[in-house]
Design an enzyme around this catalytic site. Structure first.
Site, PDB file in Angstrom:
ATOM      1  N   ASN A  13       1.039  -1.165   0.031  1.00  0.00           N
ATOM      2  CA  ASN A  13       0.038  -0.075  -0.029  1.00  0.00           C
ATOM      3  C   ASN A  13       0.774   1.291  -0.094  1.00  0.00           C
ATOM      4  O   ASN A  13       2.160   1.169   0.462  1.00  0.00           O
ATOM      5  CB  ASN A  13      -0.877   0.071   1.399  1.00  0.00           C
ATOM      6  CG  ASN A  13      -2.051  -1.195   1.039  1.00  0.00           C
ATOM      7  OD1 ASN A  13      -2.572  -1.390   0.197  1.00  0.00           O
ATOM      8  ND2 ASN A  13      -2.350  -1.855   2.099  1.00  0.00           N
ATOM      9  N   CYS A  14       0.294   2.319  -0.216  1.00  0.00           N
ATOM     10  CA  CYS A  14       0.854   3.744  -0.256  1.00  0.00           C
ATOM     11  C   CYS A  14       1.573   4.017   1.005  1.00  0.00           C
ATOM     12  O   CYS A  14       1.175   3.400   2.025  1.00  0.00           O
ATOM     13  CB  CYS A  14      -0.086   4.724  -0.621  1.00  0.00           C
ATOM     14  SG  CYS A  14       0.517   6.475  -0.469  1.00  0.00           S
ATOM     15  N   PRO A  15       2.871   4.355   0.872  1.00  0.00           N
ATOM     16  CA  PRO A  15       3.550   4.815  -0.224  1.00  0.00           C
ATOM     17  C   PRO A  15       4.636   3.992  -0.979  1.00  0.00           C
ATOM     18  O   PRO A  15       5.412   4.253  -1.765  1.00  0.00           O
ATOM     19  CB  PRO A  15       4.336   6.209   0.247  1.00  0.00           C
ATOM     20  CG  PRO A  15       4.790   5.562   1.489  1.00  0.00           C
ATOM     21  CD  PRO A  15       3.654   4.738   2.294  1.00  0.00           C
ATOM     22  N   ASP A  40      -2.914  -1.746  -5.170  1.00  0.00           N
ATOM     23  CA  ASP A  40      -3.429  -0.530  -4.321  1.00  0.00           C
ATOM     24  C   ASP A  40      -4.365   0.458  -5.488  1.00  0.00           C
ATOM     25  O   ASP A  40      -3.666   1.036  -6.420  1.00  0.00           O
ATOM     26  CB  ASP A  40      -2.479   0.169  -4.011  1.00  0.00           C
ATOM     27  CG  ASP A  40      -2.665   1.348  -2.814  1.00  0.00           C
ATOM     28  OD1 ASP A  40      -3.900   1.481  -2.667  1.00  0.00           O
ATOM     29  OD2 ASP A  40      -1.876   1.997  -2.474  1.00  0.00           O
ATOM     30  N   ASP A  46      -1.872   8.298  -7.130  1.00  0.00           N
ATOM     31  CA  ASP A  46      -0.401   8.470  -6.551  1.00  0.00           C
ATOM     32  C   ASP A  46       0.545   8.722  -7.616  1.00  0.00           C
ATOM     33  O   ASP A  46       1.341   9.355  -7.681  1.00  0.00           O
ATOM     34  CB  ASP A  46      -0.046   7.343  -5.648  1.00  0.00           C
ATOM     35  CG  ASP A  46      -0.813   7.364  -4.297  1.00  0.00           C
ATOM     36  OD1 ASP A  46      -1.473   8.352  -3.914  1.00  0.00           O
ATOM     37  OD2 ASP A  46      -0.622   6.176  -3.693  1.00  0.00           O
TER      38      ASP A  46
END
Length: 75
Positions: A13-15, A40, A46
């Site tokens: 998942n981010c980042p 994600d 993003d």
């Protein structure tokens, strides 16, 4: 689309997908293409922001099943 390098960030998942892409791009030559595969959903937004901030061109974004595919061209 022909790419020079591919990284698999499924399950991250981010980042983390952005960080892994950033690291991969530093090892690449200008004009080379990087394919990033992610699960994600936030990665779509993003990578658009990442492209604008870094100057690496976002060539393509597609969805294949649960995978989000991003193709970037190294600046």
């Amino acid at each position: 689309m022909q790419t020079d390098k591919e990284i698999d960030t499924r399950g991250l998942n981010c980042p983390l997908p952005i960080l892994k892409a950033k690291k991969a791009l530093t090892d690449m030559q200008s004009g080379q293409m990087l394919k990033v595969v992610s699960t994600d959903a936030g990665s779509v937004r993003d990578f658009q922001a990442f492209s604008k901030q870094t100057g690496n061109e976002l060539m393509e974004q597609t969805t294949e099943g649960a995978d989000f595919i991003h193709v970037l061209r190294r600046r």
